[in-house]
Design a protein around this motif. Structure first.
Motif, short mmCIF file in Angstrom:
data_model
loop_
_atom_site.label_atom_id
_atom_site.label_comp_id
_atom_site.label_asym_id
_atom_site.label_seq_id
_atom_site.Cartn_x
_atom_site.Cartn_y
_atom_site.Cartn_z
N LEU A 220 17.85 -25.45 56.98
CA LEU A 220 17.46 -25.11 58.81
C LEU A 220 16.57 -24.14 59.40
CD1 LEU A 220 21.27 -23.62 59.41
CD2 LEU A 220 20.58 -25.66 59.83
N THR A 221 16.09 -24.61 60.24
CA THR A 221 14.97 -24.44 61.04
C THR A 221 15.34 -24.43 62.31
OG1 THR A 221 14.75 -26.32 62.59
CG2 THR A 221 13.29 -26.63 60.07
N ALA B 61 15.16 -25.44 65.10
CA ALA B 61 15.73 -26.15 66.08
C ALA B 61 17.32 -27.25 65.56
CB ALA B 61 14.44 -28.05 66.08
N ASP B 62 17.56 -26.85 64.59
CA ASP B 62 18.32 -27.63 63.87
C ASP B 62 19.94 -26.89 64.76
OD1 ASP B 62 17.95 -29.31 61.67
OD2 ASP B 62 16.35 -27.26 61.76
N ALA B 63 20.76 -27.94 65.48
CA ALA B 63 21.82 -27.45 66.11
C ALA B 63 21.25 -26.46 67.03
CB ALA B 63 22.77 -26.89 65.20
N GLY B 64 19.97 -26.31 67.22
CA GLY B 64 19.08 -25.00 68.01
C GLY B 64 19.44 -23.35 68.03
N PHE C 1 27.73 -20.54 65.23
CA PHE C 1 27.51 -22.15 64.26
C PHE C 1 27.31 -21.63 62.56
CE2 PHE C 1 24.38 -24.78 61.87
CZ PHE C 1 24.99 -25.49 62.54
#
Lengths: 260, 260
Positions: free
Chosen positions: A97-98, A100-103, A130
């Motif tokens: 994940l960064t 940005a991923d799924a905010g 999340f």
């Protein structure tokens, strides 16, 4: 059971043998866990190969548009996905994940004061719901040091700070240990003596060591991050060597423990 | 409601204006959706800048260890995370994935016969349960064309094939439309006439067009993929231009529809 959030930096990432040993040890850790990685040295090398100049100010990378592409590729792609694939091969169900991923990690671009850091982010919030939903599916998040700003997109973010922000956010829902893997066995009383590890560091002692010059330079922002995390609800922060990870986590007998 | 799985390739990714328009249209699509992207031209450019030579055989990239690093960076990092960040800025809750993430796309390294493709994957399985769990949280998966082999790690995978495999796997649980965005308005009767779109293509007509030479070259593997998907349960496959996406999906009045 506690969630262990473990941060590794360049001294592990750049050494194939160390990284392999670390990932085997990480994959074998039982219970919920999260990995946060850096990767500045690889980014500097690939930037150079691509003709993008690296400029550092006080240990922080100036991130113009070209350098942002480099760190997005290197942190979010090359390093992150290699780690995820290695963990998957070790039967650890990792997801890369960064922010940005799924905010999941929201930040704002650092305002320009005396220095313009460019696309560098200061974290505003972490979506603990999340992350918890992944953990409850026995999925292990692996974070690249990149956050997200709705107006500016991907932002380069210090991995120590990102680990601390994730740990703090999760501490509202879980008991959290934050473990910084480091090139030394812990915080040292004497920088020349690798065995002079300070076993426990509390705020009063930390102030004394700073005042007397025992703790200095790069250790100060690292420890400030650590104390910030315990102040905000993280159960303990451990600073230890990557290959002592398992014992550090399971017995608390190695490294430096940062406590309230 | 159907899940729309949309694949975009280089003609959209390499054109900033087209990509922006496409992502706005994609973000505005209601209901469950998944994006699969390619990015070969960007990979070729960055490989060249890094001194890694690109070798193609029958339109497929030979992926040695160095080239795998490049596609991991470029597909899994640069392109994927830029798209995810753009979608997040458009209020579409995107998450970027490779096949290694949560082990979602398992593959095996293509066996060496006459050609050694290197680290290239042929897909074995797609974890539809994990993808469905993201969709049920209103998260939009964005897939880079990379799959995962437990023995070999990240594998380079054709984006059309990957889109088709995801669509097929999800068709067991959802009604699925698979939309290939393309540089033309659809499959053309006359390659010289952009308005000669074949509105509907079924297996018998496809065989006739192949036999008569109306459909040839690169369209054949693309259409074989498409028919394979409808044979395996995908409701329909649409081949259309990226900027006609919305109307194609919502009214079925544009592009070529591939049906059983």
């Amino acid at each position: 059971m506690a969630v262990n959030i473990i941060k590794i930096g360049g001294n592990v990432i750049n050494d194939e043998v160390k990284l392999k040993a670390f990932l085997a040890s990480f994959a074998a850790l039982s219970g919920d866990k999260i990995l946060v990685h850096g990767g500045g040295k690889v980014a500097t090398k690939i930037a150079k190969d691509l003709g993008v100049e690296t400029e550092m100010v006080e240990g922080r990378r100036i991130t113009n548009a070209e350098m942002r592409d480099v760190v997005t590729m290197v942190y979010g792609g090359l390093i992150n996905k290699k780690i995820v694939a290695s963990l998957q091969s070790l039967n650890c169900n990792a997801i890369g994940l960064t922010g940005a991923d799924a905010g999941v990690i929201r930040a704002h671009k650092r305002p320009v004061k005396t220095i313009d850091y460019g696309y560098v982010g200061d974290i505003d919030s972490v979506n603990a719901v999340f992350i918890s939903s992944l953990l409850s599916q026995e999925i292990t998040p692996v974070f690249a040091p990149l956050s997200f700003d709705k107006d500016f997109g991907i932002l380069n973010t210090n991995a120590d700070t990102q680990a601390s922000a994730i740990a703090t956010a999760l501490s509202g829902v879980h008991e959290v240990n934050l473990i910084y893997c480091f090139e030394k066995k812990g915080v040292l009383l004497d920088a020349e003596d690798d065995d002079s590890v300070i076993p426990v560091l509390k705020p009063k002692l930390y102030e004394e060591y700073k005042a007397s010059g025992v703790i200095y330079d790069g250790m100060i922002p690292k420890l400030d991050n650590a104390f910030d995390a315990v102040h905000k609800g993280v159960k303990k922060v451990i600073i230890c060597e990557a290959n002592e990870l398992l014992s550090a986590v399971e017995r608390g007998e190695t490294g430096t423990q940062i406590l309230m």
